[in-house]
Scaffold this motif. Structure first.
Motif, short mmCIF file in Angstrom:
data_model
loop_
_atom_site.label_atom_id
_atom_site.label_comp_id
_atom_site.label_asym_id
_atom_site.label_seq_id
_atom_site.Cartn_x
_atom_site.Cartn_y
_atom_site.Cartn_z
N ILE A 105 0.88 -1.43 0.13
CA ILE A 105 -0.07 0.06 0.03
C ILE A 105 0.94 1.28 -0.04
N LEU A 106 0.74 2.34 -0.95
CA LEU A 106 1.74 3.35 -1.01
C LEU A 106 0.49 4.50 -1.33
N ASP A 107 0.48 5.00 -0.01
CA ASP A 107 -0.46 6.30 0.19
C ASP A 107 -0.01 7.21 1.14
N ASP A 108 0.17 8.66 0.79
CA ASP A 108 0.77 9.48 1.94
C ASP A 108 -0.19 9.75 3.13
N GLU A 109 -1.55 9.20 3.08
CA GLU A 109 -2.54 9.52 4.05
C GLU A 109 -2.45 8.16 5.07
N ARG A 110 -1.99 8.71 6.23
CA ARG A 110 -1.91 7.42 7.38
C ARG A 110 -3.30 6.90 7.57
N ALA A 111 -4.36 7.80 7.64
CA ALA A 111 -5.61 6.82 7.96
C ALA A 111 -6.13 5.86 6.77
N ILE A 112 -5.63 6.30 5.57
CA ILE A 112 -6.13 5.33 4.51
C ILE A 112 -5.09 4.16 4.62
N ARG A 113 -3.83 4.44 4.62
CA ARG A 113 -3.01 3.22 5.06
C ARG A 113 -3.45 2.01 6.04
N GLN A 114 -3.91 2.71 7.11
CA GLN A 114 -4.15 1.94 8.07
C GLN A 114 -5.63 1.16 7.82
N MET A 115 -6.67 1.99 7.43
CA MET A 115 -7.97 1.39 6.94
C MET A 115 -7.66 0.25 5.83
N LEU A 116 -6.79 0.26 5.02
CA LEU A 116 -6.47 -0.73 3.86
C LEU A 116 -5.86 -1.77 4.54
N THR A 117 -4.98 -1.50 5.41
CA THR A 117 -4.09 -2.56 6.10
C THR A 117 -5.20 -3.52 7.02
N ASP A 118 -5.73 -2.78 7.79
CA ASP A 118 -6.81 -3.53 8.75
C ASP A 118 -7.68 -4.58 7.73
N ALA A 119 -8.39 -3.99 6.92
CA ALA A 119 -9.19 -4.47 5.82
C ALA A 119 -8.53 -5.77 5.30
N LEU A 120 -7.41 -5.55 4.39
CA LEU A 120 -6.68 -6.58 3.81
C LEU A 120 -6.29 -7.82 4.69
N GLU A 121 -5.60 -7.37 5.81
CA GLU A 121 -5.21 -8.58 6.88
C GLU A 121 -6.35 -9.16 7.49
N GLU A 122 -7.41 -8.58 7.74
CA GLU A 122 -8.62 -9.31 8.16
C GLU A 122 -9.14 -10.31 7.00
N ALA A 123 -8.97 -10.09 5.90
CA ALA A 123 -9.25 -10.91 4.84
C ALA A 123 -8.39 -11.91 4.52
N GLY A 124 -7.15 -11.76 5.04
CA GLY A 124 -6.09 -13.21 4.79
C GLY A 124 -5.31 -12.47 4.04
N SER A 155 2.78 -1.22 4.02
CA SER A 155 2.43 0.07 3.69
C SER A 155 3.64 1.08 3.98
N PHE A 156 3.50 2.23 2.97
CA PHE A 156 4.54 3.09 2.68
C PHE A 156 3.81 4.56 2.35
N ALA A 157 4.48 5.49 3.05
CA ALA A 157 3.72 6.88 2.70
C ALA A 157 4.70 7.62 1.48
N ARG A 158 5.92 7.04 1.54
CA ARG A 158 6.62 7.76 0.31
C ARG A 158 6.93 6.84 -0.74
N ALA A 159 7.21 7.18 -1.90
CA ALA A 159 7.80 6.20 -3.07
C ALA A 159 8.99 5.82 -2.87
N THR A 160 9.97 6.40 -2.59
CA THR A 160 11.09 6.29 -2.06
C THR A 160 11.25 5.07 -0.96
N GLU A 161 10.70 5.05 -0.01
CA GLU A 161 10.40 4.01 0.82
C GLU A 161 10.06 2.52 0.14
N PHE A 162 9.04 2.81 -0.69
CA PHE A 162 8.25 1.80 -1.32
C PHE A 162 9.46 1.13 -2.35
N GLU A 163 10.03 1.73 -2.94
CA GLU A 163 10.86 1.47 -4.38
C GLU A 163 12.20 0.66 -3.45
N ALA A 164 12.51 0.99 -2.37
CA ALA A 164 13.57 0.67 -1.41
C ALA A 164 13.23 -1.05 -0.93
#
Length: 233
Positions: free
Chosen positions: A8-27, A32-41
């Protein structure tokens, strides 16, 4: 069984957390990352099955990142964005994204879209990942086309979906409706334009004459026919 990894790459913390919770609950497993540089690394060691990418990033252009992900990583890419204009959706699909979800969205919708992408990416029973046709070899596990001289040309995940569709149904008419049903996505101008772009790029990579292609023929008003002789394995 290893859980599918969704990044998950999104700079909004609330969206990252919402997606993380939903996806992990789904198995799913998530990163998750807030910046592209962290994601690419992280991509140097992690191999995601699906990438959720916001277009409005603080450090890099999201559309450029989507194109590189599709071309180099071969991952399924789903754009999540507040940009609702048709042109933004078309551009994202043209650059290799597999789906486009507009904010605000329900987490359950994202989970469903991720599952749909994984189903489409899964190989069919007893299928193979290598096809040969007219002097070319397509390696779908590596997203590489190899010509008779051994020269390699990369293709994106999205282009690979279209190429596989043609190679699995040689010398048969494939209508736009067939493509939409098989590849997914909402029918309409955006889907048609995305298909046109992917087919145009495949023709270029196959060395086709755009005015008189030999392999991927357009049947105006009906669809396409792939005229090559194909063998798998």
């Amino acid at each position: 069984m290893t859980k599918p990894l969704v990044t998950i790459l999104d700079d909004e913390r609330a969206i990252r957390q919402m997606l993380t919770d939903a996806l992990e609950e789904a198995g799913f497993e998530t990163m998750s990352f807030a910046r592209a540089t962290e994601f690419e690394a992280a991509l140097k060691t992690a191999i995601p099955d699906v990438c959720l990418v916001d277009l409005s990033l603080p450090d890099k252009d999201g559309l450029t990142l989507v194109h590189r992900l599709a071309l180099e990583q071969g991952a399924s890419v789903i754009i999540i964005s507040g940009r609702a204009q048709v042109q933004d959706r078309v551009t994202g699909l043209e650059l290799g994204a597999d789906d486009y979800i507009i904010k605000p969205f329900e987490p359950a919708e994202v989970v469903a879209r991720v599952r749909a992408r994984l189903r489409k990416a899964a190989p069919a029973p007893q299928s193979t990942e290598t096809a040969r046709f007219n002097g070319w070899t397509a390696h779908f596990e590596r997203y590489i086309l190899v010509d008779q001289a051994g020269q390699e040309t990369a293709f994106s995940h999205a282009e690979g979906e279209v190429l596989r569709l043609f190679l699995e149904r040689p010398k048969r008419l494939i209508s736009r409706a067939n493509m939409q049903e098989t590849l997914g996505g909402a029918a309409g101008e955006s889907f048609d334009r995305a298909m046109d772009v992917r087919i145009s790029r495949l023709r270029t990579k196959l060395g086709e004459d755009p005015k008189n292609p030999r392999l991927i023929k357009t049947i105006y008003g009906a669809g396409y026919i792939f005229l090559g002789d194909v063998s798998w394995g």
